[in-house]
Design a protein around this motif. Sequence first.
Motif, PDB file in Angstrom:
ATOM      1  N   TRP A  13      -9.848   9.628 -12.280  1.00  0.00           N
ATOM      2  CA  TRP A  13      -9.092   8.296 -11.871  1.00  0.00           C
ATOM      3  C   TRP A  13      -9.048   7.917 -10.401  1.00  0.00           C
ATOM      4  N   TYR A  14      -8.867   6.884 -10.274  1.00  0.00           N
ATOM      5  CA  TYR A  14      -8.501   6.419  -8.634  1.00  0.00           C
ATOM      6  C   TYR A  14      -7.714   7.276  -7.855  1.00  0.00           C
ATOM      7  N   ASP A  15      -8.189   7.395  -6.683  1.00  0.00           N
ATOM      8  CA  ASP A  15      -7.421   8.451  -5.651  1.00  0.00           C
ATOM      9  C   ASP A  15      -6.595   7.560  -5.122  1.00  0.00           C
ATOM     10  N   THR A  16      -5.232   7.419  -5.182  1.00  0.00           N
ATOM     11  CA  THR A  16      -4.433   6.550  -4.426  1.00  0.00           C
ATOM     12  C   THR A  16      -3.463   7.437  -3.341  1.00  0.00           C
ATOM     13  N   LYS A  17      -3.563   8.663  -3.353  1.00  0.00           N
ATOM     14  CA  LYS A  17      -2.974   9.609  -2.584  1.00  0.00           C
ATOM     15  C   LYS A  17      -3.484   9.234  -0.804  1.00  0.00           C
ATOM     16  N   SER A  18      -4.994   9.124  -0.694  1.00  0.00           N
ATOM     17  CA  SER A  18      -5.393   8.736   0.360  1.00  0.00           C
ATOM     18  C   SER A  18      -5.143   7.296   1.099  1.00  0.00           C
ATOM     19  N   SER A  19      -4.462   6.514   0.206  1.00  0.00           N
ATOM     20  CA  SER A  19      -4.313   5.225   0.622  1.00  0.00           C
ATOM     21  C   SER A  19      -2.772   4.780   0.568  1.00  0.00           C
ATOM     22  N   GLY A  20      -1.926   5.666   0.574  1.00  0.00           N
ATOM     23  CA  GLY A  20      -0.436   5.489   0.482  1.00  0.00           C
ATOM     24  C   GLY A  20      -0.052   4.854  -0.793  1.00  0.00           C
ATOM     25  N   GLY A  21      -0.598   5.283  -1.771  1.00  0.00           N
ATOM     26  CA  GLY A  21      -0.106   4.986  -3.268  1.00  0.00           C
ATOM     27  C   GLY A  21      -0.645   3.470  -3.672  1.00  0.00           C
ATOM     28  N   ALA A  22      -1.761   3.013  -2.920  1.00  0.00           N
ATOM     29  CA  ALA A  22      -2.184   1.504  -3.299  1.00  0.00           C
ATOM     30  C   ALA A  22      -3.513   1.752  -3.746  1.00  0.00           C
ATOM     31  N   PHE A  23      -3.807   0.742  -4.769  1.00  0.00           N
ATOM     32  CA  PHE A  23      -4.962   0.635  -5.515  1.00  0.00           C
ATOM     33  C   PHE A  23      -5.961   0.062  -4.722  1.00  0.00           C
ATOM     34  N   GLN A  24      -7.160   0.633  -4.593  1.00  0.00           N
ATOM     35  CA  GLN A  24      -8.386   0.018  -4.096  1.00  0.00           C
ATOM     36  C   GLN A  24      -9.448  -0.040  -4.888  1.00  0.00           C
ATOM     37  N   ARG A  25      -9.974  -1.197  -5.105  1.00  0.00           N
ATOM     38  CA  ARG A  25     -10.968  -1.584  -5.894  1.00  0.00           C
ATOM     39  C   ARG A  25     -12.352  -1.284  -5.381  1.00  0.00           C
ATOM     40  N   SER A  26     -13.252  -0.643  -6.122  1.00  0.00           N
ATOM     41  CA  SER A  26     -14.521  -0.352  -5.352  1.00  0.00           C
ATOM     42  C   SER A  26     -15.228  -1.358  -5.545  1.00  0.00           C
ATOM     43  N   ALA A  27     -16.214  -1.779  -4.436  1.00  0.00           N
ATOM     44  CA  ALA A  27     -17.296  -2.908  -4.602  1.00  0.00           C
ATOM     45  C   ALA A  27     -18.423  -2.574  -5.408  1.00  0.00           C
ATOM     46  N   ALA A  28     -18.851  -3.733  -6.126  1.00  0.00           N
ATOM     47  CA  ALA A  28     -20.049  -3.494  -7.217  1.00  0.00           C
ATOM     48  C   ALA A  28     -21.337  -3.194  -6.360  1.00  0.00           C
ATOM     49  N   GLN A  29     -22.102  -2.542  -6.782  1.00  0.00           N
ATOM     50  CA  GLN A  29     -23.201  -1.842  -6.048  1.00  0.00           C
ATOM     51  C   GLN A  29     -24.933  -2.723  -6.580  1.00  0.00           C
ATOM     52  N   PHE A  30     -24.764  -3.139  -7.845  1.00  0.00           N
ATOM     53  CA  PHE A  30     -25.815  -3.757  -8.220  1.00  0.00           C
ATOM     54  C   PHE A  30     -25.601  -5.333  -7.819  1.00  0.00           C
ATOM     55  N   ARG A  31     -26.533  -5.921  -6.952  1.00  0.00           N
ATOM     56  CA  ARG A  31     -26.046  -7.163  -6.409  1.00  0.00           C
ATOM     57  C   ARG A  31     -27.353  -7.981  -6.209  1.00  0.00           C
TER      58      ARG A  31
END
Length: 329
Positions: A13-31
């Motif tokens: 799952w998403y790691d929110t510990k490193s962001s102070g509990g905030a959800f951070q969406r990953s950027a799409a890679q195929f562009r």
Amino acid sequence: MGLLIDGIWHDTWYDTKSSGGAFQRSAAQFRNWVTPDGAPGPSGKGGFAAASGRYHLYVSYACPWAHRTLIFREIKGLSTHIPVSVVHPDMLDQGWTFAPETEGRTGDRLYGLNYAHQIYTRADPAYSGRVTVPILWDTERRTIVSNESAEIIRMFNSAFDHLTGNHEDFWPECIREKIETVNVRIYENVNNGVYKCGFSTTQEAYDAAVHPLFDTLDWLESRLANNRYLMGDQVTEADWRLFTTLIRFDPVYHLHFKCNRRRLIDYPNLWAYTRELYQWPGVAGTVHMDHIIRHYHYSHDSINPHRIVPIGPELDHLAPHGRDQRAVA
């Protein structure tokens, strides 16, 4: 929502510990971009010319980002040119999965694969990153063109016009800068804002997301008081990008993601506007509320550990909207 690391699937799952509990969406890679003649687009490589039957779209009916592409496929007359495979609404330890054709699920119509992450490793056996939908696949080069919904809808908006004869433009050049200004605020505070509320793991992160969400909904309500659509009297991509969040707001985000200061139906202009867009020719058929409600409540065990799927509100999206009488500022 797991991920691939060097082509190997991990149920992480998403790691929110490193962001102070905030959800951070990953950027799409195929562009990459499909263009009328295969010339390079704004990013990625060239060689993806628009052609009937060449491209295949992988979607989830539950996902608002994938829903955008389904809407554009419909309103731009691309349904006979770009076939679709639909994943199962449940996203569990293997991420998005395919299933036999039943209840709206199609299975993988191209390769008969079991999981969406296998599509990614077909394109790149060493791929590292999140496995998301939509996925626009090129059957000729056997690779992913794009997994960025905001760019796929712009491809659908114009790249195939010479094949379909549909020249309706939802991203008119003369107002693109204005559209983008609106898009940015809606994306940050509404489209992605509901996720930042729902996936927060600290009170501080939730508070930082929920107030901008409702401030922006208040702003949109005011904007739509005198404008039929976000940009005035013309429907643009900004409206369709907003719609896919609004149609999910009361059935899912209000309860499941704790976005509960107000409901959508408490905003007279936004609620009528949502009904008008739902009633746009072809759009209602892209809305699968059974998949939407099932996916969110059953898939997110960190939010709903007992996987109880609530009954949901009764909403009449076909009620008269009255927006055709709206003055345009």
